[in-house]
Structures are given as C-alpha cells and as structure tokens.
Design an enzyme around this catalytic site. Structure first.
Site, mmCIF file in Angstrom:
data_model
loop_
_atom_site.group_PDB
_atom_site.id
_atom_site.type_symbol
_atom_site.label_atom_id
_atom_site.label_comp_id
_atom_site.label_asym_id
_atom_site.label_seq_id
_atom_site.Cartn_x
_atom_site.Cartn_y
_atom_site.Cartn_z
ATOM 1 C CB CYS A 287 -0.692 0.245 1.122
ATOM 2 S SG CYS A 287 0.349 0.138 2.808
ATOM 3 C CD GLU A 382 -4.691 -0.679 -3.810
ATOM 4 O OE1 GLU A 382 -5.816 -1.125 -3.325
ATOM 5 O OE2 GLU A 382 -3.649 0.018 -2.692
HETATM 6 P P1 NAD Z 1 -8.791 -7.255 0.491
HETATM 7 O O1 NAD Z 1 -9.616 -6.135 1.902
HETATM 8 O O2 NAD Z 1 -9.948 -8.312 -0.299
HETATM 9 O O3 NAD Z 1 -8.879 -8.140 2.085
HETATM 10 C C1 NAD Z 1 -8.189 -8.175 3.148
HETATM 11 C C2 NAD Z 1 -9.175 -8.846 4.332
HETATM 12 O O4 NAD Z 1 -11.189 -8.757 4.155
HETATM 13 C C3 NAD Z 1 -8.914 -10.331 4.459
HETATM 14 O O5 NAD Z 1 -8.479 -10.919 5.584
HETATM 15 C C4 NAD Z 1 -9.966 -11.049 4.138
HETATM 16 O O6 NAD Z 1 -10.391 -12.118 4.315
HETATM 17 C C5 NAD Z 1 -11.184 -10.278 3.632
HETATM 18 N N1 NAD Z 1 -12.427 -9.913 3.502
HETATM 19 C C6 NAD Z 1 -12.380 -9.504 2.117
HETATM 20 N N2 NAD Z 1 -13.457 -9.711 1.188
HETATM 21 C C7 NAD Z 1 -14.776 -9.421 2.595
HETATM 22 C C8 NAD Z 1 -15.940 -8.859 2.950
HETATM 23 N N3 NAD Z 1 -16.733 -8.329 1.802
HETATM 24 N N4 NAD Z 1 -16.314 -8.748 4.017
HETATM 25 C C9 NAD Z 1 -15.376 -9.177 5.234
HETATM 26 N N5 NAD Z 1 -14.139 -9.187 5.141
HETATM 27 C C10 NAD Z 1 -14.083 -9.490 4.265
HETATM 28 O O7 NAD Z 1 -7.837 -6.948 0.533
HETATM 29 P P2 NAD Z 1 -6.340 -7.884 -0.209
HETATM 30 O O8 NAD Z 1 -6.428 -8.313 -1.589
HETATM 31 O O9 NAD Z 1 -5.921 -9.078 0.878
HETATM 32 O O10 NAD Z 1 -5.123 -6.715 0.477
HETATM 33 C C11 NAD Z 1 -4.353 -5.598 -0.629
HETATM 34 C C12 NAD Z 1 -5.433 -4.952 0.010
HETATM 35 O O11 NAD Z 1 -5.093 -4.514 1.321
HETATM 36 C C13 NAD Z 1 -4.955 -3.471 -1.062
HETATM 37 O O12 NAD Z 1 -5.778 -2.792 -1.386
HETATM 38 C C14 NAD Z 1 -3.559 -2.466 0.350
HETATM 39 O O13 NAD Z 1 -3.819 -1.574 -0.718
HETATM 40 C C15 NAD Z 1 -3.964 -2.536 1.156
HETATM 41 N N6 NAD Z 1 -3.678 -2.150 1.864
HETATM 42 C C16 NAD Z 1 -3.366 -1.521 2.655
HETATM 43 C C17 NAD Z 1 -2.737 -1.290 3.621
HETATM 44 C C18 NAD Z 1 -2.692 0.092 4.735
HETATM 45 O O14 NAD Z 1 -2.274 0.671 5.683
HETATM 46 N N7 NAD Z 1 -3.227 0.772 4.012
HETATM 47 C C19 NAD Z 1 -1.604 -1.517 4.037
HETATM 48 C C20 NAD Z 1 -1.056 -3.420 3.843
HETATM 49 C C21 NAD Z 1 -2.226 -3.883 2.852
#
Ligand code: NAD
Length: 491
Positions: A287, A382
């Site tokens: 991120c 993104e």
């Molecule tokens: P994601 O949003 O798909 O998943 C994150 C978490 O949410 C996982 O544990 C997943 O199982 C859960 N999840 C998925 N769908 C859900 C729903 N509908 N309801 C509730 N929970 C749900 O993200 P990802 O693909 O695992 O990670 C990548 C993203 O994370 C990118 O957008 C990245 O920028 C972001 N990120 C942000 C930071 C920050 O500090 N801002 C840090 C790391 C990653």
C-alpha cells in the site's frame, strides 16, 4: 537466499481457547504464487465455533487485563526471542504463500518485531499522569484495556501488518482475535504458535479463518469492543460501516494510489534507485508502493535510470510473484488498455519470463508506462502490481493538483535537491505520509503509520504513540481525601 516452499501441505486450523481446532465449515486449499502448487489447507470455523472462541476470549481477557503490564511484557519478551530464533523459517513460509522474495518476507517480519519492541517500551514510558488540580484534589488518568479486540488483515503482509497490532494490543491488556487473509493462513499458524510457546494464557489469542462470513460474525459479536482492519478500500468501508453502526470503535485502513513527484534538480542516481525499488518492491503489492510518477519538466535522464534498474530485476530472485492468476490477468489487461489509449511502453512486464520450473506461478515483470492521461485507469485505480504510470507535468503546481485529485491518501514522495520545493510537496500532499528523497515513506516506530481520505476510515493511527488511545480506554479519576471543608466550583 531463495524461498524454500513447504514440502508437505501445511494444515491451518483455528486457535480457539488455546487449542488448534479443525473448522467445521470446510477446508479449502492454499496455493503458492511461486508455482501454483498446493502448499496448505485452511479450515473454516462454523458459527458455533466462532461463538465458543469469542466467549473464551472474553473470559481469558478478564485475568489478562488484570495482569500488571510488566508481567504481560515478560511474555512478549519471550515472543520476541522465539520470532528471532525462527526468523528464517517463518520468512520462507510467508514468502511461499504471499509471493514475496525471501529478503522481503524477512524484512517485513523484522519491521513487525520493531513494533513489538515499541510495545515492550510501554511498561516504562506509558505511565499515565497525576496532578493536584486544586487544594487536596488530584486528577489522574490511567490506561485500561478495552476487552476483546479483533484485527482483520490482508494477504500482502502476512506477518508485518498483524504485528502492527498484536504486540500493542496484548501489552495493553486486551484479548486479541485475528482473522488472517484467507490467502495467507500459514504465517498465522507460526505467529500464534510462537505466542503459545512464549507462555500466553489460553484464550488471550485467537485465530479464526475465513472470509466475509467470519468477519461479519466477529464484528457483530457483543464481546468484541474494537475492530482493526487493513485491506482494500472496498472492504474497509464495509467493515467500518458495519462496526460503527453497532457503536463499535473501528479503524479501517484501505487501499492506495501513491504518487512520486520527480523534479529536474533531483539526484538522478538516487531517484532512479528510490523510484524503481518503490514500484517493484513486493511486486508492487504494497500500500506504500509508488504507482504514479509525476514527471515535472525534463526528467528523462532520471527516468532512464529507473528503467535501467527495473529492467535488471530477475524474477524469483529480485522480485516476487503476484498473489493470484486472476490478479496477473487483471494487470495484463490494465497494461493492454493503457497501451490502446496511447501510453508508450518503456518497459513491458508482459513479456517477462517466469523463473525456471515456476512457469505455473503468477509472474509479471516491472512495467513502465509513459504519457499516461490524467484521470485514466492507470492514473487513478489501485492496480497493485509492479506498474509505474508516468504522467508528464509542466510544473509542480500541476503535479500537486493531480496528486490532490486522487481519492486515496496513503503516501506521496518528492525527489529534489531543493528544501523549499520539498517542503511545498510536504505541505500540499493530500496524504497521511510523505517522503523526501525516499521512495517508500513508511514511518518507523514509534512514529505512527496511517493514511487519510479513502486510505483510512476512523480516527487515530494503527501503530506508534497515536495508536494507544485507539486500543485502550483512558480512565480519568478525580480524588479528594483531604477533610477540609473549603468549597469551590469543583466541589
Ligand atoms: P481485501 O480487502 O481483499 O482483504 C482484506 C481482508 O478482508 C482479508 O482478511 C479478507 O479475507 C477479508 N475480506 C475480504 N472480503 C471481505 C468482505 N466482503 N467482508 C469482510 N471481510 C472481507 O485485501 P487484500 O487483497 O487481502 O489486500 C490488498 C489490499 O490491502 C490493497 O488494497 C492494499 O492497498 C491494502 N493494504 C492497505 C494497507 C494500509 O496500510 N493502508 C496495508 C496493506 C494492504
């Protein structure tokens, strides 16, 4: 060092009241981004198992919360020693499941250990406060645990992101419920086992796997007092809204689209390294990765340095793989679309070769797209891959206008040799974190991590000093033991 994939599939159960419990909700496979092969299985809990786990957490928290912080910290000291002892093993596992290089996986865990060291310092630094505010009357504040708190984490940092909150929340006396990414459950097993080995009482740390179903059940449970979330903006909004509608404390960190402002007076060598490493590190799946290069004026010699460094990257050694095949297809499609819209392809990752023997993995090479249009997909969405979109700008005002127009607000960096111009970018960037001649401006402890705008929903930051008030209650006590009868407006 090359990543060593697990020989046998690792079975990841749920940690409920100190025991690893097979989930009753199915057991999907986990695949490695490196070669597409099965490396594990993740067992999903049933509603009843989630209920049992959260009740056990609530019961365990009562005595954990009453344990003095110096005693809690002894267990966290043990935890640190175990993580350092097993650093390489955990890093191999982590790298196998999320596609990072071994060096990146190790660095992420070390950053997590740095947060642990901050949490260990709380016993000596976070002392509360007391003052005689009028004759014989004192005001005092004390930090108290919230109770059971939950954290939901993304795939891209299977150890570092959870370690942003695990040590701080435990040091403050909370019971911790972790819902790791369904794509990266293997690291969770090792981190939880390290806590058990460290002597954490059963029930104080819980691991529940799964996706939306598990997350919803955790948010809705009355025992859960606060929720931390890190992931995409789409899901961050869902989690934030669900939790706050129930009157709960939620801090939900979302996605990003980070800009680097490149000025002609920047050191070409250093900016070439900083920019290239920022967009290729973790294969762009972080991120804080640079995504848009705002090229101000004539910076072609700098861009040549970025291309030279990025094109020398060897896949599997210097740069890792993408999390899924569908993410790879999404990126190839995004590059195709940008090309059709008139972008010049300065470096084409679509043509990159997978490392030998890993042809079934999710590989794409560093990609640099020039002459990207303001407002286009490559400039605003993104992509989450090793793609750098160059937008040409006539001056710094135009660059900052573009930076300010994007919905996200995690990070912005500037490369320049001018202090005043750097300061202008620092002041005008609409982000929570800014870098000056740094490509990935992640604050180190005790400085807090956190963006603004669509990169964060909720108040405060997730790490460092600014996280403490989120993960605890501050109780205010006003006391009078003196028996004198004087009265004032406070009496
Ligand atoms: P994601 O949003 O798909 O998943 C994150 C978490 O949410 C996982 O544990 C997943 O199982 C859960 N999840 C998925 N769908 C859900 C729903 N509908 N309801 C509730 N929970 C749900 O993200 P990802 O693909 O695992 O990670 C990548 C993203 O994370 C990118 O957008 C990245 O920028 C972001 N990120 C942000 C930071 C920050 O500090 N801002 C840090 C790391 C990653």
């Amino acid at each position: 060092m090359q990543t060593i994939l697990p020989v046998e599939p690792v079975i990841c159960h749920n940690l409920i009241n100190g025991e690893w419990v097979k989930g009753e909700g199915g057991q999907p496979d986990v695949f490695s981004p490196y070669n597409g092969k099965k490396i594990g299985e993740v067992s999903l809990p049933s509603p009843n198992q989630i209920e049992i786990a959260l009740q056990a957490a609530a019961e365990a928290q009562v005595s954990w919360g009453k344990t003095p912080i110096k005693e809690r910290s002894q267990i966290l000291f043990n935890f640190r020693n175990i993580l350092l002892r097993d650093l390489d093993q955990i890093s191999h596992l982590k790298s196998s499941e999320c596609g990072k290089t071994f060096a990146e996986a190790r660095a992420g865990l070390m950053k997590g250990i740095e947060v642990l060291e901050f949490a260990l310092s709380l016993q000596n630094l976070d002392l509360g406060g007391k003052l005689e505010v009028s004759r014989g009357v004192t005001c005092e504040y004390r930090r108290e645990p919230l109770g059971v708190i939950a954290n939901i984490t993304p795939f891209n940092f299977p150890a570092m992101v959870p370690m942003w909150t695990i040590p701080i929340c435990l040091a403050l006396g909370n019971a911790y419920v972790w819902k790791p990414s369904d794509k990266t459950p293997l690291t969770a097993l090792r981190i939880a086992n390290a806590l058990l080995e460290a002597g954490l009482p059963k029930g104080v740390f819980t691991v529940l796997h799964g996706g939306a179903f598990t997350v919803d059940a955790i948010i809705d449970h009355p025992a859960v007092k606060a929720i931390g979330f890190v992931g995409s903006t789409k899901v961050a909004k869902i989690v934030y809204q669900r939790g706050t509608q129930l009157g709960k404390r939620v801090l939900a960190l979302g996605g990003a689209k980070n800009h680097i402002v490149l000025l002609p007076d920047a050191n070409a060598e250093l900016s070439g390294i900083g920019i290239s490493d920022s967009f290729t590190g973790c294969a762009g799946q972080r991120c804080m990765a640079a995504s848009v290069l705002l090229a101000v004026g004539d910076v072609d010699r700098h861009i040549q340095k970025v291309i030279a460094r990025a094109s020398s990257m060897e896949l599997g050694k210097d740069m890792g793989a993408l999390i899924t095949k569908s993410q790879k297809d999404f990126l190839v499609d995004a590059i195709d679309k940008a090309e059709k819209a008139g972008a010049k392809i300065l470096l084409d990752g679509r043509k990159a070769k997978a490392p030998a023997g890993m042809e079934d993995g999710n590989w794409i090479g560093p990609t640099i797209l020039d002459d990207i249009q303001v407002g286009s997909e490559a400039a605003t969405v993104e992509l989450f891959g090793p793609i750098l979109s160059i937008v040409r700008c006539k001056d710094i005002s135009e660059a900052m206008k573009i930076e300010n127009s994007v919905e996200y607000g995690n990070a912005c960096s500037v490369f320049t040799s001018s202090g005043p111009l750097a300061d202008r970018v620092v002041r005008e960037a609409s982000t929570g974190m800014v870098g000056v001649n740094i490509g990935v401006p992640v604050p180190r402890e005790p400085f807090s991590f956190g963006g603004i705008n669509a990169s964060k929903f909720g108040h405060g930051d997730i790490t460092g000093h600014h996280s403490l008030d989120f993960w605890s209650n501050v109780k205010k006590i006003t006391t009078k033991w003196e028996t004198q009868a004087d009265s004032n407006w406070m009496s």
